[in-house]
Design a protein around this motif. Sequence first.
Motif, PDB file in Angstrom:
ATOM      1  N   ARG A 190      -7.039  11.502   6.227  1.00  0.00           N
ATOM      2  CA  ARG A 190      -7.168  10.527   7.304  1.00  0.00           C
ATOM      3  C   ARG A 190      -5.889   9.672   7.367  1.00  0.00           C
ATOM      4  N   ASN A 191      -5.769   8.962   8.465  1.00  0.00           N
ATOM      5  CA  ASN A 191      -4.649   8.021   8.660  1.00  0.00           C
ATOM      6  C   ASN A 191      -3.280   8.690   8.651  1.00  0.00           C
ATOM      7  N   LEU A 192      -3.186   9.846   9.274  1.00  0.00           N
ATOM      8  CA  LEU A 192      -1.884  10.488   9.425  1.00  0.00           C
ATOM      9  C   LEU A 192      -1.214   9.881  10.655  1.00  0.00           C
ATOM     10  N   ARG A 193      -0.081   9.232  10.454  1.00  0.00           N
ATOM     11  CA  ARG A 193       0.593   8.589  11.589  1.00  0.00           C
ATOM     12  C   ARG A 193       2.101   8.611  11.377  1.00  0.00           C
ATOM     13  N   LEU A 194       2.794   9.184  12.346  1.00  0.00           N
ATOM     14  CA  LEU A 194       4.247   9.284  12.289  1.00  0.00           C
ATOM     15  C   LEU A 194       4.867   8.625  13.520  1.00  0.00           C
ATOM     16  N   PRO A 195       6.047   8.024  13.362  1.00  0.00           N
ATOM     17  CA  PRO A 195       6.710   7.359  14.495  1.00  0.00           C
ATOM     18  C   PRO A 195       7.508   8.332  15.358  1.00  0.00           C
ATOM     19  N   PHE A 196       7.048   9.564  15.422  1.00  0.00           N
ATOM     20  CA  PHE A 196       7.679  10.603  16.223  1.00  0.00           C
ATOM     21  C   PHE A 196       6.592  11.353  16.994  1.00  0.00           C
ATOM     22  N   ALA A 197       7.001  12.037  18.049  1.00  0.00           N
ATOM     23  CA  ALA A 197       6.061  12.949  18.709  1.00  0.00           C
ATOM     24  C   ALA A 197       5.861  14.153  17.805  1.00  0.00           C
ATOM     25  N   VAL A 198       4.626  14.628  17.704  1.00  0.00           N
ATOM     26  CA  VAL A 198       4.300  15.736  16.808  1.00  0.00           C
ATOM     27  C   VAL A 198       3.491  16.780  17.575  1.00  0.00           C
ATOM     28  N   ARG A 199       3.947  18.024  17.509  1.00  0.00           N
ATOM     29  CA  ARG A 199       3.158  19.120  18.083  1.00  0.00           C
ATOM     30  C   ARG A 199       2.325  19.751  16.967  1.00  0.00           C
ATOM     31  N   LEU A 200       1.026  19.788  17.167  1.00  0.00           N
ATOM     32  CA  LEU A 200       0.107  20.395  16.214  1.00  0.00           C
ATOM     33  C   LEU A 200      -0.222  21.801  16.692  1.00  0.00           C
ATOM     34  N   THR A 201      -0.025  22.792  15.824  1.00  0.00           N
ATOM     35  CA  THR A 201      -0.294  24.180  16.181  1.00  0.00           C
ATOM     36  C   THR A 201      -1.199  24.821  15.142  1.00  0.00           C
ATOM     37  N   ALA A 202      -2.301  25.377  15.593  1.00  0.00           N
ATOM     38  CA  ALA A 202      -3.220  26.090  14.696  1.00  0.00           C
ATOM     39  C   ALA A 202      -2.688  27.506  14.502  1.00  0.00           C
ATOM     40  N   ARG A 203      -1.883  27.704  13.483  1.00  0.00           N
ATOM     41  CA  ARG A 203      -1.272  29.020  13.251  1.00  0.00           C
ATOM     42  C   ARG A 203      -2.290  30.033  12.746  1.00  0.00           C
ATOM     43  N   ARG A 204      -3.190  29.563  11.883  1.00  0.00           N
ATOM     44  CA  ARG A 204      -4.247  30.438  11.375  1.00  0.00           C
ATOM     45  C   ARG A 204      -5.537  29.636  11.298  1.00  0.00           C
ATOM     46  N   GLY A 205      -6.605  30.211  11.816  1.00  0.00           N
ATOM     47  CA  GLY A 205      -7.889  29.530  11.777  1.00  0.00           C
ATOM     48  C   GLY A 205      -7.999  28.438  12.830  1.00  0.00           C
ATOM     49  N   ALA A 206      -9.183  27.854  12.928  1.00  0.00           N
ATOM     50  CA  ALA A 206      -9.449  26.727  13.823  1.00  0.00           C
ATOM     51  C   ALA A 206      -9.610  25.474  12.975  1.00  0.00           C
ATOM     52  N   HIS A 207      -9.187  24.327  13.503  1.00  0.00           N
ATOM     53  CA  HIS A 207      -9.115  23.109  12.703  1.00  0.00           C
ATOM     54  C   HIS A 207      -9.787  21.942  13.416  1.00  0.00           C
ATOM     55  N   ARG A 208     -10.534  21.154  12.646  1.00  0.00           N
ATOM     56  CA  ARG A 208     -11.188  19.965  13.184  1.00  0.00           C
ATOM     57  C   ARG A 208     -10.224  18.783  13.107  1.00  0.00           C
ATOM     58  N   LEU A 209     -10.046  18.116  14.234  1.00  0.00           N
ATOM     59  CA  LEU A 209      -9.171  16.953  14.321  1.00  0.00           C
ATOM     60  C   LEU A 209      -9.938  15.798  14.952  1.00  0.00           C
ATOM     61  N   SER A 210      -9.567  14.592  14.581  1.00  0.00           N
ATOM     62  CA  SER A 210     -10.206  13.435  15.205  1.00  0.00           C
ATOM     63  C   SER A 210      -9.240  12.258  15.211  1.00  0.00           C
ATOM     64  N   SER A 211      -9.534  11.311  16.103  1.00  0.00           N
ATOM     65  CA  SER A 211      -8.827  10.040  16.145  1.00  0.00           C
ATOM     66  C   SER A 211      -9.897   8.961  16.125  1.00  0.00           C
ATOM     67  N   ASP A 212      -9.501   7.736  16.363  1.00  0.00           N
ATOM     68  CA  ASP A 212     -10.497   6.662  16.351  1.00  0.00           C
ATOM     69  C   ASP A 212     -11.439   6.747  17.545  1.00  0.00           C
ATOM     70  N   ARG A 213     -11.043   7.501  18.586  1.00  0.00           N
ATOM     71  CA  ARG A 213     -11.847   7.538  19.806  1.00  0.00           C
ATOM     72  C   ARG A 213     -12.452   8.899  20.139  1.00  0.00           C
ATOM     73  N   ARG A 214     -11.890   9.970  19.616  1.00  0.00           N
ATOM     74  CA  ARG A 214     -12.384  11.290  19.995  1.00  0.00           C
ATOM     75  C   ARG A 214     -12.196  12.280  18.865  1.00  0.00           C
ATOM     76  N   SER A 215     -12.859  13.424  18.986  1.00  0.00           N
ATOM     77  CA  SER A 215     -12.724  14.472  17.989  1.00  0.00           C
ATOM     78  C   SER A 215     -12.877  15.817  18.688  1.00  0.00           C
ATOM     79  N   GLY A 216     -12.426  16.875  18.020  1.00  0.00           N
ATOM     80  CA  GLY A 216     -12.537  18.196  18.611  1.00  0.00           C
ATOM     81  C   GLY A 216     -11.995  19.247  17.672  1.00  0.00           C
ATOM     82  N   ILE A 217     -11.991  20.483  18.148  1.00  0.00           N
ATOM     83  CA  ILE A 217     -11.522  21.616  17.355  1.00  0.00           C
ATOM     84  C   ILE A 217     -10.316  22.242  18.043  1.00  0.00           C
TER      85      ILE A 217
END
Length: 231
Positions: free
Chosen positions: A20-47
């Motif tokens: 939890r609490n992953l935060r960087l002062p840069f734009a970050v592209r998240l790519t699911a290279r293998r498998g599906a991943h659960r992600l969430s923020s303080d307001r929403r969540s998804g796969i």
Amino acid sequence: MNDRLRSRHEVAAREPLRLRNLRLPFAVRLTARRGAHRLSSDRRSGILSEGASLVLPVYHALHYEGATIVDVRAGHELHLSIYDQTPEAASGGDANTAAARRCTDADPALTTRLARAVFLNPAADWTPCGAAAHVGMTIGALKTQLFREGSALTATVREQRLMRALLELLTPPPAWGRDMGHLAVQVGLTPHARLDEIFLRHFGCCAAQLARLSWCPALTWSIAPTLHLIH
């Protein structure tokens, strides 16, 4: 797959990575290279489905809830691509939109500018005096502006030092040499810092577990060549 690598994958499967609490002062592209991943923020969540990607805006917090189904043979991997500007601006696209994004990225808030500098060079002098000298402000003006932005120097420095330590731990040895004391010094913490306790409080995962999982990482990262990490 040899027995040693298979056993490492099995360990990773038994110890699913959640952060939890992953935060960087840069734009970050998240790519699911293998498998599906659960992600969430303080307001929403998804796969995030395998092969899909999304862009996390500058300084937005993310919670990584782990892979949805772990295939021991295939493994699972979520990759973080760290940019010095938004990925869309970096890759071109509409000229007006790209120019606007570049302008926004080039003139971030003071908190973001400081956070970027700390992440890139965490062991530097980030006392109020050192930080003020870095941005060309008086200590008083620095503190006042950070207060206006709803942040504080100590919290910003600590967060980005921990983020740098986290990413170093996710890099297979010998990137950090297996020595937790050396890693602590490398990111500007004291050599006797209790990284396990600090990580558990901030990320919800101890540093020792991350070190074990680095052999078969569920979370990998890369950084734009224009950003120069100082070790």
